[in-house]
Design a protein around this motif. Structure first.
Motif: not given
Length: 205
Positions: A59-84
């Motif tokens: 559980f911990e490994q799965g959530m940590s890995r997933l969050r890191a990958e998705v946080d990277g997309e949030v940091a890339a910026g763009g409109t809400g739709l682009v980020k989503l």
């Protein structure tokens, strides 16, 4: 591989994730995991105190890995739709690449864990579920941003985020990785699913 080999813990986690996904948490024994790893039961217990502690590590490994990958997309910026859309794509690729982890996490979230938990295990599970809820809040926040910037139409961003994540996570009910499936094929499938799910949120202009 010896007991003090650093990779053995990771091998057990990955093996257990696949075993729990294939056979169910309850039906999988420590003996089964030892056989899959090609080690003794004692070696498994050298790294983990119980089967549930292995589940917590998944559980911990799965959530940590997933969050890191998705946080990277949030940091890339763009409109809400682009980020989503980028977040959803990253989530799907992670799910399809690490399907066993998602299956295991969902077994716990859906209440399929029947073990009598020790206080330390209960606390660990509470903390891990808090990480999952925080992850859900991230999608809700980006949904709100998209409504504010006019790129997303949703009368209830919170409900829309829950429905989107439920749809993304529901892929694990039918998706099975094909032998020899390439990274490009996995990404193409993720793109197709994202378009189906995100299309209805796109604001008309």
């Amino acid at each position: 591989m010896s007991a003090d080999t650093p990779d053995m813990r990771s091998v057990i986690i990955e093996t257990a994730a696949d075993a729990f996904a294939a056979d169910g948490y309850a039906a999988t024994t420590i003996d089964d995991l030892a056989d899959r790893v090609g080690a003794t039961k004692g070696l498994v217990y050298y790294h983990f105190r119980s089967k549930f502690d292995i589940y917590l590590a998944i559980f911990e490994q799965g959530m940590s890995r997933l969050r890191a990958e998705v946080d990277g997309e949030v940091a890339a910026g763009g409109t809400g739709l682009v980020k989503l859309a980028a977040m959803s794509r990253a989530h799907l690729i992670n799910l399809m690449t690490h399907l066993g982890h998602h299956h295991a996490i969902h077994q716990g979230v859906r209440g399929q864990m029947s073990s009598a938990l020790k206080p330390r295990q209960q606390q660990a599970l509470v903390e891990l579920n808090a990480l999952r809820l925080d992850y859900e809040k991230l999608f809700e926040q980006v949904m709100i941003e998209g409504v504010a910037d006019g790129s997303i139409r949703a009368s209830s961003p919170r409900m829309a985020a829950k429905v989107l994540l439920s749809s993304l996570n529901g892929i694990d009910l039918w998706y099975r990785r094909r032998e020899g499936q390439s990274v490009a094929e996995t990404e193409a499938l993720a793109d197709e699913i994202v378009e189906l799910l995100i299309g209805g949120l796109r604001a008309a202009h």
